[in-house]
Motif scaffolding. Structure first.
Motif, PDB file in Angstrom:
ATOM      1  N   ALA A  29       4.106 -15.629  17.547  1.00 23.36           N
ATOM      2  CA  ALA A  29       4.464 -15.321  16.186  1.00 23.36           C
ATOM      3  C   ALA A  29       4.190 -13.688  15.709  1.00 23.36           C
ATOM      4  N   GLY A  30       3.052 -13.492  16.062  1.00 19.90           N
ATOM      5  CA  GLY A  30       2.610 -11.872  16.069  1.00 19.90           C
ATOM      6  C   GLY A  30       3.634 -10.878  16.755  1.00 19.90           C
ATOM      7  N   GLU A  31       3.732 -11.379  18.056  1.00 18.07           N
ATOM      8  CA  GLU A  31       4.705 -10.367  18.817  1.00 18.07           C
ATOM      9  C   GLU A  31       6.062 -10.357  18.275  1.00 18.07           C
ATOM     10  N   LEU A  32       6.622 -11.702  17.966  1.00 19.95           N
ATOM     11  CA  LEU A  32       7.949 -11.689  17.442  1.00 19.95           C
ATOM     12  C   LEU A  32       8.132 -10.718  16.074  1.00 19.95           C
ATOM     13  N   ALA A  33       6.820 -11.017  15.283  1.00 18.64           N
ATOM     14  CA  ALA A  33       7.084 -10.195  13.957  1.00 18.64           C
ATOM     15  C   ALA A  33       7.270  -8.808  14.051  1.00 18.64           C
ATOM     16  N   VAL A  34       6.566  -8.238  15.383  1.00 22.18           N
ATOM     17  CA  VAL A  34       6.513  -6.752  15.547  1.00 22.18           C
ATOM     18  C   VAL A  34       7.683  -6.430  16.027  1.00 22.18           C
ATOM     19  N   ILE A  35       8.631  -7.367  16.702  1.00 18.34           N
ATOM     20  CA  ILE A  35       9.790  -6.939  17.459  1.00 18.34           C
ATOM     21  C   ILE A  35      10.856  -7.058  16.119  1.00 18.34           C
ATOM     22  N   VAL A  36      10.767  -8.006  15.356  1.00 14.18           N
ATOM     23  CA  VAL A  36      11.764  -7.891  14.105  1.00 14.18           C
ATOM     24  C   VAL A  36      11.539  -6.803  13.247  1.00 14.18           C
ATOM     25  N   ASP A  37      10.157  -6.283  12.936  1.00 13.18           N
ATOM     26  CA  ASP A  37      10.039  -5.179  12.133  1.00 13.18           C
ATOM     27  C   ASP A  37      10.611  -3.822  12.948  1.00 13.18           C
ATOM     28  N   SER A  38      10.503  -3.861  14.252  1.00 14.77           N
ATOM     29  CA  SER A  38      10.881  -2.594  15.025  1.00 14.77           C
ATOM     30  C   SER A  38      12.461  -2.480  14.714  1.00 14.77           C
ATOM     31  N   ILE A  39      13.087  -3.647  14.892  1.00 15.56           N
ATOM     32  CA  ILE A  39      14.666  -3.729  14.702  1.00 15.56           C
ATOM     33  C   ILE A  39      15.095  -3.201  13.204  1.00 15.56           C
ATOM     34  N   LYS A  40      14.207  -3.670  12.308  1.00 15.36           N
ATOM     35  CA  LYS A  40      14.335  -3.386  10.699  1.00 15.36           C
ATOM     36  C   LYS A  40      14.376  -1.925  10.592  1.00 15.36           C
ATOM     37  N   THR A  41      13.329  -1.226  11.214  1.00 12.72           N
ATOM     38  CA  THR A  41      13.047   0.312  11.053  1.00 12.72           C
ATOM     39  C   THR A  41      14.448   0.903  11.852  1.00 12.72           C
ATOM     40  N   VAL A  42      14.856   0.460  12.749  1.00 15.36           N
ATOM     41  CA  VAL A  42      15.965   1.149  13.531  1.00 15.36           C
ATOM     42  C   VAL A  42      17.160   0.964  12.800  1.00 15.36           C
ATOM     43  N   SER A  43      17.135  -0.123  12.160  1.00 17.26           N
ATOM     44  CA  SER A  43      18.464  -0.300  11.271  1.00 17.26           C
ATOM     45  C   SER A  43      18.516   0.529   9.926  1.00 17.26           C
ATOM     46  N   GLU A  44      17.170   0.902   9.553  1.00 10.83           N
ATOM     47  CA  GLU A  44      17.132   1.456   8.180  1.00 10.83           C
ATOM     48  C   GLU A  44      17.394   2.969   8.639  1.00 10.83           C
ATOM     49  N   VAL A  45      16.958   3.657   9.997  1.00  5.59           N
ATOM     50  CA  VAL A  45      17.444   4.743  10.232  1.00  5.59           C
ATOM     51  C   VAL A  45      18.865   5.126  10.494  1.00  5.59           C
ATOM     52  N   ALA A  46      19.597   3.928  11.093  1.00  8.28           N
ATOM     53  CA  ALA A  46      20.920   4.230  11.413  1.00  8.28           C
ATOM     54  C   ALA A  46      21.694   4.005  10.345  1.00  8.28           C
ATOM     55  N   GLY A  47      22.157   5.078   9.775  1.00  7.81           N
ATOM     56  CA  GLY A  47      22.935   4.820   8.476  1.00  7.81           C
ATOM     57  C   GLY A  47      24.419   4.531   8.890  1.00  7.81           C
ATOM     58  N   ASP A  48      25.171   4.653   7.919  1.00  8.85           N
ATOM     59  CA  ASP A  48      26.786   4.268   8.131  1.00  8.85           C
ATOM     60  C   ASP A  48      27.504   5.369   9.070  1.00  8.85           C
ATOM     61  N   ASP A  49      26.764   6.533   8.910  1.00  3.09           N
ATOM     62  CA  ASP A  49      27.463   7.674   9.363  1.00  3.09           C
ATOM     63  C   ASP A  49      26.970   7.682  11.115  1.00  3.09           C
TER      64      ASP A  49
END
Length: 98
Positions: A29-49
């Motif tokens: 549960a802890g490891e998957l939470a870290v993975i999901v948070d990492s993906i969220k961070t990348v998604s926030e940085v990668a904008g529409d452009d």
């Protein structure tokens, strides 16, 4: 932190028919939470452009032209065959009745 809890992991483990101990469920549960948070961070940085990519560098067709080259004659091809008949390789039958 992502909203993945022990119950979510236990549910996924049941669906995948994976037996997990209580310790494994808590750790996963802890490891998957870290993975999901990492993906969220990348998604926030990668904008529409920023275009989506499947490979870091552009790929190009690496196939060669299909050009007929030097070929063997039928006799040359059969020269090293252990057995042949009627200009063809002769092999043991693998199907009954044929």
């Amino acid at each position: 932190m992502a909203e993945i809890n022990r119950d979510d992991v236990a549910h996924l483990a049941r669906l995948a028919h994976i037996d997990m101990t209580d310790e494994e469920l808590d750790r996963m549960a802890g490891e998957l939470a870290v993975i999901v948070d990492s993906i969220k961070t990348v998604s926030e940085v990668a904008g529409d452009d920023v275009p989506a990519t499947s490979h870091p560098i552009p790929l190009s067709n690496v196939f060669r032209e299909d050009v007929v080259g030097e070929t063997l004659s039928n006799e040359e091809a059969l020269l090293g065959a252990p057995d042949n008949a009627d200009g063809r390789f002769k092999v043991p039958a693998i199907l009954d009745g044929e």
